[in-house]
Each structure stands twice: as C-alpha cells, then as structure tokens.
Write an enzyme that holds these catalytic residues in place. Structure first.
Site, PDB file in Angstrom:
ATOM      1  N   TYR A 147       0.842  -1.205   0.000  1.00 18.82           N
ATOM      2  CA  TYR A 147       0.000   0.000   0.000  1.00 18.82           C
ATOM      3  C   TYR A 147       0.879   1.258   0.000  1.00 18.82           C
ATOM      4  CZ  TYR A 147      -2.778   3.818   1.930  1.00 18.82           C
ATOM      5  OH  TYR A 147      -3.358   5.051   2.149  1.00 18.82           O
ATOM      6  N   LYS A 180       1.550   4.308  -2.942  1.00 21.51           N
ATOM      7  CA  LYS A 180       1.385   5.753  -2.754  1.00 21.51           C
ATOM      8  C   LYS A 180       2.681   6.506  -3.083  1.00 21.51           C
ATOM      9  CE  LYS A 180      -2.939   6.041  -1.412  1.00 21.51           C
ATOM     10  NZ  LYS A 180      -3.935   6.923  -2.002  1.00 21.51           N
TER      11      LYS A 180
HETATM   12  N1  LIG Z   1      -8.368   6.755   6.147  1.00 17.49           N
HETATM   13  C1  LIG Z   1      -7.140   7.131   6.465  1.00 17.49           C
HETATM   14  O1  LIG Z   1      -6.758   7.133   7.650  1.00 17.49           O
HETATM   15  C2  LIG Z   1      -6.187   7.590   5.380  1.00 17.49           C
HETATM   16  C3  LIG Z   1      -4.919   8.045   5.762  1.00 17.49           C
HETATM   17  C4  LIG Z   1      -4.033   8.498   4.779  1.00 17.49           C
HETATM   18  C5  LIG Z   1      -4.435   8.492   3.450  1.00 17.49           C
HETATM   19  N2  LIG Z   1      -5.668   8.029   3.109  1.00 17.49           N
HETATM   20  C6  LIG Z   1      -6.030   8.035   1.691  1.00 17.49           C
HETATM   21  O2  LIG Z   1      -7.171   8.862   1.535  1.00 17.49           O
HETATM   22  C7  LIG Z   1      -7.993   8.347   0.488  1.00 17.49           C
HETATM   23  C8  LIG Z   1      -9.408   8.161   0.995  1.00 17.49           C
HETATM   24  O3  LIG Z   1      -9.365   7.247   2.086  1.00 17.49           O
HETATM   25  P1  LIG Z   1     -10.687   6.862   2.888  1.00 17.49           P
HETATM   26  O4  LIG Z   1     -10.289   6.613   4.286  1.00 17.49           O
HETATM   27  O5  LIG Z   1     -11.764   7.831   2.607  1.00 17.49           O
HETATM   28  O6  LIG Z   1     -11.025   5.442   2.237  1.00 17.49           O
HETATM   29  P2  LIG Z   1     -12.445   4.790   1.945  1.00 17.49           P
HETATM   30  O7  LIG Z   1     -12.221   3.331   1.746  1.00 17.49           O
HETATM   31  O8  LIG Z   1     -13.447   5.191   2.977  1.00 17.49           O
HETATM   32  O9  LIG Z   1     -12.849   5.442   0.569  1.00 17.49           O
HETATM   33  C9  LIG Z   1     -12.207   5.084  -0.634  1.00 17.49           C
HETATM   34  C10 LIG Z   1     -13.237   5.123  -1.748  1.00 17.49           C
HETATM   35  O10 LIG Z   1     -12.572   4.750  -2.959  1.00 17.49           O
HETATM   36  C11 LIG Z   1     -13.452   3.933  -3.713  1.00 17.49           C
HETATM   37  N3  LIG Z   1     -12.667   3.088  -4.618  1.00 17.49           N
HETATM   38  C12 LIG Z   1     -11.708   2.201  -4.301  1.00 17.49           C
HETATM   39  N4  LIG Z   1     -11.233   1.610  -5.412  1.00 17.49           N
HETATM   40  C13 LIG Z   1     -11.927   2.152  -6.461  1.00 17.49           C
HETATM   41  C14 LIG Z   1     -11.898   1.957  -7.873  1.00 17.49           C
HETATM   42  N5  LIG Z   1     -11.078   1.060  -8.445  1.00 17.49           N
HETATM   43  N6  LIG Z   1     -12.704   2.688  -8.639  1.00 17.49           N
HETATM   44  C15 LIG Z   1     -13.555   3.600  -8.075  1.00 17.49           C
HETATM   45  N7  LIG Z   1     -13.656   3.816  -6.755  1.00 17.49           N
HETATM   46  C16 LIG Z   1     -12.847   3.092  -5.956  1.00 17.49           C
HETATM   47  C17 LIG Z   1     -14.216   3.127  -2.665  1.00 17.49           C
HETATM   48  O11 LIG Z   1     -15.448   2.626  -3.190  1.00 17.49           O
HETATM   49  C18 LIG Z   1     -14.398   4.141  -1.538  1.00 17.49           C
HETATM   50  O12 LIG Z   1     -15.624   4.834  -1.650  1.00 17.49           O
HETATM   51  C19 LIG Z   1      -7.318   7.067  -0.014  1.00 17.49           C
HETATM   52  O13 LIG Z   1      -6.546   7.362  -1.147  1.00 17.49           O
HETATM   53  C20 LIG Z   1      -6.418   6.674   1.146  1.00 17.49           C
HETATM   54  O14 LIG Z   1      -5.314   5.929   0.697  1.00 17.49           O
HETATM   55  C21 LIG Z   1      -6.564   7.600   4.038  1.00 17.49           C
END
Ligand SMILES: NC(=O)c1ccc[n+]([C@@H]2O[C@H](COP(=O)([O-])OP(=O)(O)OC[C@H]3O[C@@H](n4cnc5c(N)ncnc54)[C@H](O)[C@@H]3O)[C@@H](O)[C@H]2O)c1
Length: 283
Positions: A143, A147
């Site tokens: 993962y 990124k």
């Molecule tokens: N949650 C955290 O603590 C955190 C921390 C650092 C970075 N991030 C990054 O922030 C972003 C959002 O994270 P989040 O926590 O909201 O995650 P989440 O899982 O709640 O939301 C991710 C969304 O992406 C969609 N998705 C995934 N693969 C897809 C695809 N192939 N096509 C279309 N849609 C797709 C999912 O359906 C989901 O709605 C991500 O890129 C994640 O890596 C999150």
C-alpha cells in the site's frame, strides 16, 4: 470550479464533497460504490477502466469538462485486500486518473497520499522528529509503495506538462466526528498510537486542505503532510518519545503536544491551519 472527485463515497471523500459543495463548487462524485447519502451527482466509475475514467473527467457524456480533479479513490490501507490487489488498484487507478487529466487538459489535480510513506508503523524509529516532507521515504507495505510511486508518477506527469499542478496530500489517520469516542482509550494506552507518531487528521480539516490545494495558483508536483496541529495524546511529547523512541532527540522549542508530523509546509505554502482539536470535540 467544476470538480470531479474520485472516492467521494468514502470516509474522507464524504467530508471533501460536503466542504466543496458548501463552498459553491460544482462537484461530481466518481466512485465504484454509491455514497451513503447523495450530496452531489454520482457516477459509477471503476478507476481500473481507463475509458470510464476518461469519460468522467473529460465530461464527454456529462457535457461537463472538469476544471479540477480530486483523486481520493483507493484501497486505503494495508491488510484489507491482498497486497497485489491493493497495489494494482491504487497504481492503475492513479495512472488512469493522471493520464485522463493529461489528455483532457485538466491542469489542477489534488490527490491523496499518506503518512505511511514516513515509515509507519515505525518498527525502525524515525530518523528525526517531527518528520517532514524531506524525511527519507520508507514505505513498509505494498500500500505504502503504491502511494510513493503515485507521488513519483505525479512528478513525471508534471515534467511532461509544465502547466500541470499535481499536489499530493500525505494525510494522517482520518477521524470522523464519531471517531472521537475512541480518544479516551488512546489516553489510557498511549504506546498503542506510536505507530503513526500519535498523529490524526480530522476529516473536515482534511477537506479544508484539499480545497486550499485546489485554490493554490502554483504549478508542479508537491507533497504536503496534512495532520492536525496536536497529537492524539494529553501526555507530552517528551514522555511519549522517551518511552517509544528513546534514541530520537526532540528539537528545542517543540510544544509538548505539538504534532510530530510537521504541517509547516502546508501552513507556509497553502495557508493551511486546522480548525478542529480532539480535546474540544464531543466524544
Ligand atoms: N483513512 C485514512 O486514515 C487515510 C490516511 C491516509 C491516506 N488516506 C487516503 O485517503 C484516500 C481516501 O481514504 P478513505 O479513508 O476515505 O477510504 P475509503 O475506503 O473510505 O474510501 C475510498 C473510496 O474509494 C473507492 N474506490 C476504491 N477503489 C476504487 C476503484 N477502483 N474505482 C472507483 N472507486 C474506488 C471506494 O469505493 C471508496 O468509496 C485514499 O486514497 C487513502 O489511501 C486515508
């Protein structure tokens, strides 16, 4: 702006859509699953399919070319799917978004990166504290690697297209308002949060950072750490770091509860200042 957001149905995406709509932007959510509550038009898109992504971003069928793209969709953590599937989803999805933006001449792109790049869960202690964007990248999972390579892709797309702005936001651990109920437990077991240097980002402050990045007039590829201004702990940094990373020295002048994920660059370049503090949230 007409903004296409990927992943607008997710945890962070829900807050970003709410913030952008509240600030008068015209937003479309492209996600593979529908949002729990509709805040803006929704388009079912699987980012692994370039045709679907290009159609959404260029607005071919919507009659709505995008001015800007916010790319959040991803498998958002290690351990949710196989490493190979996580890597494939995130790398192919990000390539397709960046390439569709290039072809559709969308020059304003903000995407989600992560604190994981700093070396979480810090089985090897950080080289220095607070960590900042100059710290050596040390992803410890597929993962994290996906990124870091997305950040590299952003650099190369910006080299190809000098008009492009492609800003990566290295979010800390995202907290929605209901998550603050967990913070009392964090105080009882401070060692358990050492894995991300006791950092967090309120989803609403994360959304604010996205909006400020979209509004920035700068060009090129940059990354910014996006966290809240303080750690998750009432215990001070001297004791936390002394217990968990005794080999790392804290700089003089650092506040006892000041974030160990430096947000100085986001403050300086984007004018970012978080509005929320866990200790004043109902939990
Ligand atoms: N949650 C955290 O603590 C955190 C921390 C650092 C970075 N991030 C990054 O922030 C972003 C959002 O994270 P989040 O926590 O909201 O995650 P989440 O899982 O709640 O939301 C991710 C969304 O992406 C969609 N998705 C995934 N693969 C897809 C695809 N192939 N096509 C279309 N849609 C797709 C999912 O359906 C989901 O709605 C991500 O890129 C994640 O890596 C999150």
């Amino acid at each position: 702006m007409k903004i296409l957001i990927t992943g607008g149905s997710g945890k962070l995406g829900t807050a970003v859509v709410a913030d952008l709509v509240a600030h008068g932007h015209d937003v479309v959510n492209a996600d593979v699953v529908a949002p729990p509550t509709a805040q803006c038009p929704y388009l079912e898109v699987d980012l692994r399919d370039f045709g679907e992504v290009f159609e959404a971003i260029s607005g071919v069928d919507l009659g709505r070319p995008s001015d800007a793209v916010v790319h959040l969709a991803a498998t958002p953590a290690p351990g949710r799917r196989s490493n190979a599937r996580t890597f494939q989803n995130n790398i192919v999805g990000t390539y397709n978004v960046f390439e569709a933006c290039r072809r559709a001449r969308v020059h304003n792109v903000v995407y989600a990166s992560t604190e994981i790049i700093f070396g979480l869960p810090f089985a090897t202690p950080p080289a220095y504290l607070p960590v900042d964007e100059e710290a050596p990248a040390r992803p410890e999972s597929a993962y994290g690697l996906s990124k870091l390579l997305s950040e590299e892709m952003a650099k190369q797309f910006c080299r190809w297209e000098p008009e492009l702005k492609c800003f990566g936001l290295r979010f800390s651990n995202v907290q929605s308002p209901e998550d603050y109920a967990n913070f009392a437990g964090f105080q009882e077991r401070p060692e358990e949060r050492h894995w991300n240097l006791w950092g967090y980002i309120d989803a609403r402050d994360g959304a604010k950072a996205v909006r400020l990045a979209l509004e920035s007039p700068l060009k090129g590829a940059e990354v910014f750490t996006i966290a809240n201004a303080e750690t998750t702990q009432s215990m001070g940094n001297s004791e936390l770091v002394g217990r968990c990373f005794p080999e790392v020295r804290l700089p003089d002048g650092l506040g006892e509860n000041e974030t160990l994920l430096s947000i100085d660059k986001a403050r300086r370049v984007l004018g970012y200042e978080p509005d929320h503090h866990w200790w004043s949230e109902p939990g």
